[in-house]
Design a protein around this motif. Structure first.
Motif, mmCIF file in Angstrom:
data_model
loop_
_atom_site.group_PDB
_atom_site.id
_atom_site.type_symbol
_atom_site.label_atom_id
_atom_site.label_comp_id
_atom_site.label_asym_id
_atom_site.label_seq_id
_atom_site.Cartn_x
_atom_site.Cartn_y
_atom_site.Cartn_z
ATOM 1 N N ARG A 144 -35.381 7.173 55.432
ATOM 2 C CA ARG A 144 -34.516 6.956 54.263
ATOM 3 C C ARG A 144 -35.062 5.787 53.441
ATOM 4 O O ARG A 144 -35.481 4.769 53.990
ATOM 5 C CB ARG A 144 -33.102 6.647 54.725
ATOM 6 C CG ARG A 144 -32.133 6.363 53.594
ATOM 7 C CD ARG A 144 -30.747 6.017 54.111
ATOM 8 N NE ARG A 144 -30.074 7.173 54.673
ATOM 9 C CZ ARG A 144 -29.572 7.231 55.907
ATOM 10 N NH1 ARG A 144 -29.683 6.192 56.711
ATOM 11 N NH2 ARG A 144 -28.976 8.309 56.339
ATOM 12 N N LYS A 145 -35.040 5.963 52.137
ATOM 13 C CA LYS A 145 -35.470 4.883 51.243
ATOM 14 C C LYS A 145 -34.217 4.326 50.586
ATOM 15 O O LYS A 145 -33.649 4.951 49.674
ATOM 16 C CB LYS A 145 -36.433 5.466 50.193
ATOM 17 C CG LYS A 145 -37.115 4.435 49.345
ATOM 18 C CD LYS A 145 -38.167 5.152 48.484
ATOM 19 C CE LYS A 145 -38.735 4.224 47.436
ATOM 20 N NZ LYS A 145 -39.691 4.893 46.551
ATOM 21 N N GLN A 162 -32.870 7.898 58.820
ATOM 22 C CA GLN A 162 -33.648 9.027 58.309
ATOM 23 C C GLN A 162 -32.781 10.058 57.611
ATOM 24 O O GLN A 162 -31.563 10.064 57.769
ATOM 25 C CB GLN A 162 -34.374 9.745 59.466
ATOM 26 C CG GLN A 162 -35.469 8.967 60.100
ATOM 27 C CD GLN A 162 -34.967 8.155 61.260
ATOM 28 O OE1 GLN A 162 -33.872 8.383 61.729
ATOM 29 N NE2 GLN A 162 -35.748 7.194 61.696
ATOM 30 N N GLU A 163 -33.470 10.929 56.888
ATOM 31 C CA GLU A 163 -32.812 12.092 56.293
ATOM 32 C C GLU A 163 -33.511 13.345 56.786
ATOM 33 O O GLU A 163 -34.710 13.304 57.075
ATOM 34 C CB GLU A 163 -32.914 12.008 54.763
ATOM 35 C CG GLU A 163 -31.934 10.975 54.224
ATOM 36 C CD GLU A 163 -32.323 10.433 52.857
ATOM 37 O OE1 GLU A 163 -33.387 10.848 52.334
ATOM 38 O OE2 GLU A 163 -31.578 9.603 52.327
#
Ligand code: NAP
Ligand code: SF4
Length: 660
Positions: A470-471, A623-624
């Motif tokens: 993930r950003k 995360q995604e």
């Protein structure tokens, strides 16, 4: 000649002859107190007996109500218990194995309201203080052990193991730390060891000569006020004289603040402690703790550290460990990676024990891998834990499986994990699953991202393309001093002296460990481990080796205000926290991220703006899901990234692989 000649020597124990030196050690499976426990345990142990273990030790059963570990009953104290158990030894014997029942009295480690101990001293890992046993209750408890052994024999068990290590009741009698009595059961060691000696003597008298009486002795207590080396040897000799057949060893009380089986412990780190017991007695001695590979077991036996080796979690990971080692098939063994995630940690959530790298463990009656009714062509897209698990099971069942992996190697997130200090064992799992695919004839295509047209040619498409970091939308997130955890762990990026870690989940902690300790030998070399954690060569506690100045000044941050590291494993999180405290890591919660710029990371905490001066900011913000292709079946992180861990990924993979 066998690849492991010491491991596959027979061992004569009176009238009992064991075909090899491999003991499956005791584990709490969580099935002990369940209504369907005996049936599931029978299948679980039978599979391990079929796999060649010479001797199996069950999980702990208490000889009376006070000794139960939890509120649910797991006892061998009545004829009904005896009858309930009979299927377990029967199933093991049908496979040519032998099994002993472990008798465990929890003492002050029990989690219920009737706990007892030699003295009314609360354990640091239990909120409740025990009641002091009266002298006549001690006599009754000894008789309860003898009665339990008699019932075990009638149930068909080949023997019992008397649990005298890890800080349970018997160790509580032995150590001055927990035994403050002034009667014949306390005071000098000769009084303190009366309780275990009497138990062994009365168990032997109750069961006769041919019955195996294993005593699990604490080879190292690793707590203040525990036994020293000379005391331990005196106890070992007393137990031998009282009639034990075998001495098993245990390491460390549960309240010890030194890891004893976690990933931070090097393989075979404590075998030396068995050796000094072996040198003092004539009966065979069993080494235990972090023995997970046949070459290591062989080395321990060849060196004379022990007569047998005990593997517990290793037998969850691979029930056929012994048979494969016997055949010299090292590459075919599924190695336990010492994560504790699906076995010991499950105890605290009330789930039965299983295994991250072998999801069938503990599900023997539920997860069957049967041949399919029709052979299909199956594309599995993604070679991480979920994809590997699915592809291996589907291919072994007879399907024509093609595994597409976009990267240049199999393993997915395991390839990052294996670089974290203490997590080297993840490399074993990748190699093992790769080998299974090879043997099952699956086609593995690396550096290949299939297109939709290519996938249309398959009967089934499994999407196992994992996760994407993930950003987080922090202003300045694209600043050159920001790196992702994958870049750091893979070696594509490095960190400066001052580091801020955004996110404190499992990966945030892993990144901090990596920054502080990568390349250090404490998780690989037993001597370095002992120095690092403060174990003297004679087993006594001493000051840990000086940590020196940490390599990086680290600040870890998170937005929530939950306790630091609360998502880490129940049995291992404290090890991570201790290591980071030693490395001087600063931890901040309830943080609002404001912006990133040349000076570092600007945050707001309780209304105050602060600058976290940092050369590098590592993003570990979860995360995604990453669904690179469209397919009917979606598993692992590609299905749902939240709460994803290797356990769920491997289980979903195996379940789908079995169902296709
Ligand atoms: P995680 O455990 O979900 O942690 C993600 C972290 O990122 C949290 O600290 C979260 O904390 C933060 N975060 C989430 N969204 C954010 C956002 N938009 N901006 C800033 N911060 C954000 O994920 P993970 O660490 O990536 O681990 C992935 C999985 O692998 C997890 O299931 C984990 O348990 C497992 N794992 C376990 C271990 C272990 O040792 N047991 C090791 C590695 C991985 P806040 O929301 O409070 O900021
Ligand atoms: Fe070993 Fe982890 Fe499996 Fe437990 S869950 S047996 S520690 S690999």
């Amino acid at each position: 000649m066998s690849r492991y000649p010491y491991l596959f020597r027979r061992l004569e124990l009176g009238s009992t002859v064991l075909p090899n030196r491999i003991v499956m050690g005791s584990m709490h499976t969580g099935l002990e107190s369940r209504p369907d426990g005996p049936e599931r345990l029978a299948a679980f142990y039978a599979e391990r007996a079929r796999g060649g273990a010479a001797l199996i030790v069950t999980g702990g059963f208490s000889p009376n109500a006070a000794g139960n570990l939890g509120p649910h009953r797991a006892e061998m104290s009545t004829e009904a218990d005896r009858d309930r158990h009979a299927d377990i030894p029967r199933a093991v014997h049908a496979e040519g194995g032998r099994i002993v029942l472990q008798l465990l009295h929890s003492g002050r480690y029990g989690f219920h309201d009737r706990i007892v101990a030699p003295s009314p001293l609360k354990s640091p890992i239990n909120s409740q203080a025990p009641r002091e046993l009266a002298a006549e209750e001690i006599q009754r408890t000894i008789e309860d052990f003898a009665q339990a052994a008699r019932l075990a024999r009638e149930a068909g068990y080949d023997g019992v193991e008397i649990m005298g290590s890890e800080g349970y009741l018997i160790t509580q009698f032995l150590a001055a730390r927990t035994n403050r009595r002034s009667d014949e059961w306390g005071g000098p060691l000769e009084n303190r060891l009366r309780f275990p000696s009497e138990i062994v003597r009365r168990v032997r008298a109750a069961t006769g000569a041919g019955f195996l009486v294993v005593f699990r002795l604490s080879a190292l207590d690793l707590v203040e006020g525990g036994l020293d080396a000379a005391d331990t040897i005196r106890v070992a000799r007393a137990i031998e004289a009282a009639g034990a057949t075998l001495l098993n060893t245990g390491i460390g009380w549960h309240e010890a603040r030194i890891p004893t089986i976690a990933q931070a412990v090097p393989r075979g780190a404590f075998a030396w402690a068995s050796r000094r017991i072996r040198e003092a007695v004539k009966i065979p001695v069993i080494a235990s703790n972090r023995i997970n590979a046949p070459e290591l077991a062989e080395e321990i036996l060849a060196r004379g550290d022990a007569d047998m080796v005990s593997l517990a979690r290793a037998m969850l990971a691979d029930p056929e460990f012994a048979a494969k080692a016997h055949a010299g098939d090292r590459e075919g063994i599924n190695i336990c990676i010492a994560c504790n995630q699906a076995c010991l940690d499950h105890y605290f959530t009330g789930e039965p024990a299983s295994c991250v790298v072998n999801p069938r463990a503990g599900r023997e009656t539920e997860l069957a891998f049967r041949p399919p009714s029709a052979r299909k062509t199956i594309a599995v897209v993604g070679g991480g834990p979920a994809g590997l698990s699915c592809a291996a099971v589907a291919a072994e069942r007879g399907h024509a499986v093609t595994l597409f992996e976009q990267g240049s190697e199999l393993g997915g997130q395991f390839n990052l994990a294996k670089r974290v200090p203490g997590k080297q064992e993840f490399a074993e799992s990748i190699a093992y699953y790769g080998e299974r695919l090879r043997r099952a004839g699956a086609r593995v295509l690396l550096n290949r991202a299939p297109g939709e047209a290519e996938l249309r040619a398959f009967d089934e498409v499994v999407v196992a393309t994992g996760v994407r970091p993930r950003k987080p939308p922090i202003p300045g997130i694209d600043h050159p001093k920001v790196i992702g955890y994958a870049d750091l762990l893979s070696g594509r990026a490095s960190a400066g002296r001052d580091v801020a870690i955004v996110g404190m989940g499992g990966i945030g902690f892993d990144v901090a460990l990596y920054l502080l300790y990568a390349g250090e030998p404490a998780t690989l070399d037993p001597a370095a481990f002992a120095a690092h954690w403060g174990i003297a060569p004679d087993g006594a506690l001493r000051e840990p080796a000086s940590a020196g100045a940490p390599r990086h000044r680290i600040t870890m941050l998170k937005r929530s205000s939950t306790p630091f590291g609360h998502t880490l494993g129940r049995t291992t999180g404290w090890v991570h926290r201790a290591e980071l405290a030693r490395g001087g890591v600063r931890m901040m919660k309830a943080v609002e991220y404001l912006r990133i710029e040349d000076a570092g990371l600007h945050v707001r905490v309780e209304g105050n703006d602060q600058l976290i001066a940092a050369d590098t900011i590592v993003i570990c913000a979860g995360q995604e899901a990453h669904r690179a292709v469209v397919g009917r079946h979606v598993i692992g992180g590609a299905r749902e990234a939240g709460e994803l861990d290797a356990e769920r990924a491997m289980l979903e993979g195996a379940r789908l692989g079995a169902a296709l």
